[in-house]
Design a protein around this motif. Sequence first.
Motif, PDB file in Angstrom:
ATOM      1  N   SER A  40      -5.276 -14.341   9.825  1.00 57.15           N
ATOM      2  CA  SER A  40      -3.916 -14.023  10.314  1.00 57.15           C
ATOM      3  C   SER A  40      -3.025 -13.366   9.578  1.00 57.15           C
ATOM      4  O   SER A  40      -2.931 -13.323   8.339  1.00 57.15           O
ATOM      5  CB  SER A  40      -2.990 -15.277  11.207  1.00 57.15           C
ATOM      6  N   GLY A  41      -2.052 -12.461  10.029  1.00 63.56           N
ATOM      7  CA  GLY A  41      -1.118 -11.909   9.386  1.00 63.56           C
ATOM      8  C   GLY A  41      -1.509 -10.636   8.480  1.00 63.56           C
ATOM      9  O   GLY A  41      -0.821 -10.207   7.466  1.00 63.56           O
ATOM     10  N   ALA A  42      -2.839 -10.186   8.585  1.00 63.19           N
ATOM     11  CA  ALA A  42      -3.156  -9.148   7.864  1.00 63.19           C
ATOM     12  C   ALA A  42      -3.068  -7.686   8.664  1.00 63.19           C
ATOM     13  O   ALA A  42      -2.811  -7.459   9.736  1.00 63.19           O
ATOM     14  CB  ALA A  42      -4.977  -9.298   7.924  1.00 63.19           C
ATOM     15  N   THR A  43      -2.396  -6.852   7.708  1.00 60.56           N
ATOM     16  CA  THR A  43      -2.234  -5.260   8.182  1.00 60.56           C
ATOM     17  C   THR A  43      -3.384  -4.459   8.361  1.00 60.56           C
ATOM     18  O   THR A  43      -4.114  -4.507   7.297  1.00 60.56           O
ATOM     19  CB  THR A  43      -1.068  -4.717   7.073  1.00 60.56           C
ATOM     20  N   VAL A  44      -3.749  -4.113   9.277  1.00 57.75           N
ATOM     21  CA  VAL A  44      -4.785  -3.345   9.876  1.00 57.75           C
ATOM     22  C   VAL A  44      -4.460  -1.693  10.130  1.00 57.75           C
ATOM     23  O   VAL A  44      -3.389  -1.579  10.625  1.00 57.75           O
ATOM     24  CB  VAL A  44      -5.573  -3.682  11.012  1.00 57.75           C
ATOM     25  N   GLN A  45      -5.098  -0.998   9.485  1.00 63.08           N
ATOM     26  CA  GLN A  45      -4.897   0.491   9.399  1.00 63.08           C
ATOM     27  C   GLN A  45      -6.055   1.161   9.981  1.00 63.08           C
ATOM     28  O   GLN A  45      -7.281   0.897   9.381  1.00 63.08           O
ATOM     29  CB  GLN A  45      -4.420   1.169   8.078  1.00 63.08           C
ATOM     30  N   ILE A  46      -6.004   1.916  11.110  1.00 62.36           N
ATOM     31  CA  ILE A  46      -7.244   2.857  11.670  1.00 62.36           C
ATOM     32  C   ILE A  46      -7.209   4.209  11.576  1.00 62.36           C
ATOM     33  O   ILE A  46      -5.902   4.752  11.495  1.00 62.36           O
ATOM     34  CB  ILE A  46      -7.319   2.396  12.954  1.00 62.36           C
ATOM     35  N   GLN A  47      -8.222   4.791  11.685  1.00 62.59           N
ATOM     36  CA  GLN A  47      -8.355   6.383  12.258  1.00 62.59           C
ATOM     37  C   GLN A  47      -9.161   6.501  13.479  1.00 62.59           C
ATOM     38  O   GLN A  47     -10.030   5.886  13.625  1.00 62.59           O
ATOM     39  CB  GLN A  47      -8.880   7.265  11.277  1.00 62.59           C
ATOM     40  N   LEU A  48      -8.577   7.094  14.458  1.00 67.67           N
ATOM     41  CA  LEU A  48      -9.275   7.291  15.836  1.00 67.67           C
ATOM     42  C   LEU A  48      -9.433   8.895  15.993  1.00 67.67           C
ATOM     43  O   LEU A  48      -8.419   9.728  15.733  1.00 67.67           O
ATOM     44  CB  LEU A  48      -8.204   6.914  16.723  1.00 67.67           C
ATOM     45  N   THR A  49     -10.868   8.922  16.336  1.00 72.04           N
ATOM     46  CA  THR A  49     -11.184  10.540  16.533  1.00 72.04           C
ATOM     47  C   THR A  49     -11.818  10.355  18.162  1.00 72.04           C
ATOM     48  O   THR A  49     -11.927   9.524  18.505  1.00 72.04           O
ATOM     49  CB  THR A  49     -12.111  10.801  15.726  1.00 72.04           C
ATOM     50  N   ARG A  50     -11.497  11.843  18.435  1.00 76.49           N
ATOM     51  CA  ARG A  50     -11.905  12.098  19.996  1.00 76.49           C
ATOM     52  C   ARG A  50     -12.841  13.218  19.818  1.00 76.49           C
ATOM     53  O   ARG A  50     -12.271  14.372  19.397  1.00 76.49           O
ATOM     54  CB  ARG A  50     -10.940  12.250  20.920  1.00 76.49           C
TER      55      ARG A  50
END
Length: 105
Positions: A26-36
């Motif tokens: 819990s309380g973790a910061t998640v960073q993503i990249q999204l492609t289409r």
Amino acid sequence: LSGGKDGTRDLQIRIVVTDYAGLPVSGATVQIQLTRNGNGITTGSLASTNKHGITQFKLPRAANGVYVTTVTNIQKAGYYFPGGSTTPANQFEKGVDPSPTEFCW
């Protein structure tokens, strides 16, 4: 076409963060990249996990296409994220696939 959960056309991405023992983080910061269709449509999107280790991202009015999500970083004091190699292979073709693959919820 009604499209999407609850008749929306939004793409909803759910990520579960667990430690090596399989316990939620819990309380973790998640960073993503999204492609289409192979093109980056969002980078650096951030969200924090809840007490169950779950975080969600939403792309409103998502166009049809092949979407792939890559977790680029997870941060929480006392934890180590080994990098993108831990992101399960995933792909969802909005407008074609009746349901997401195992790792696309």
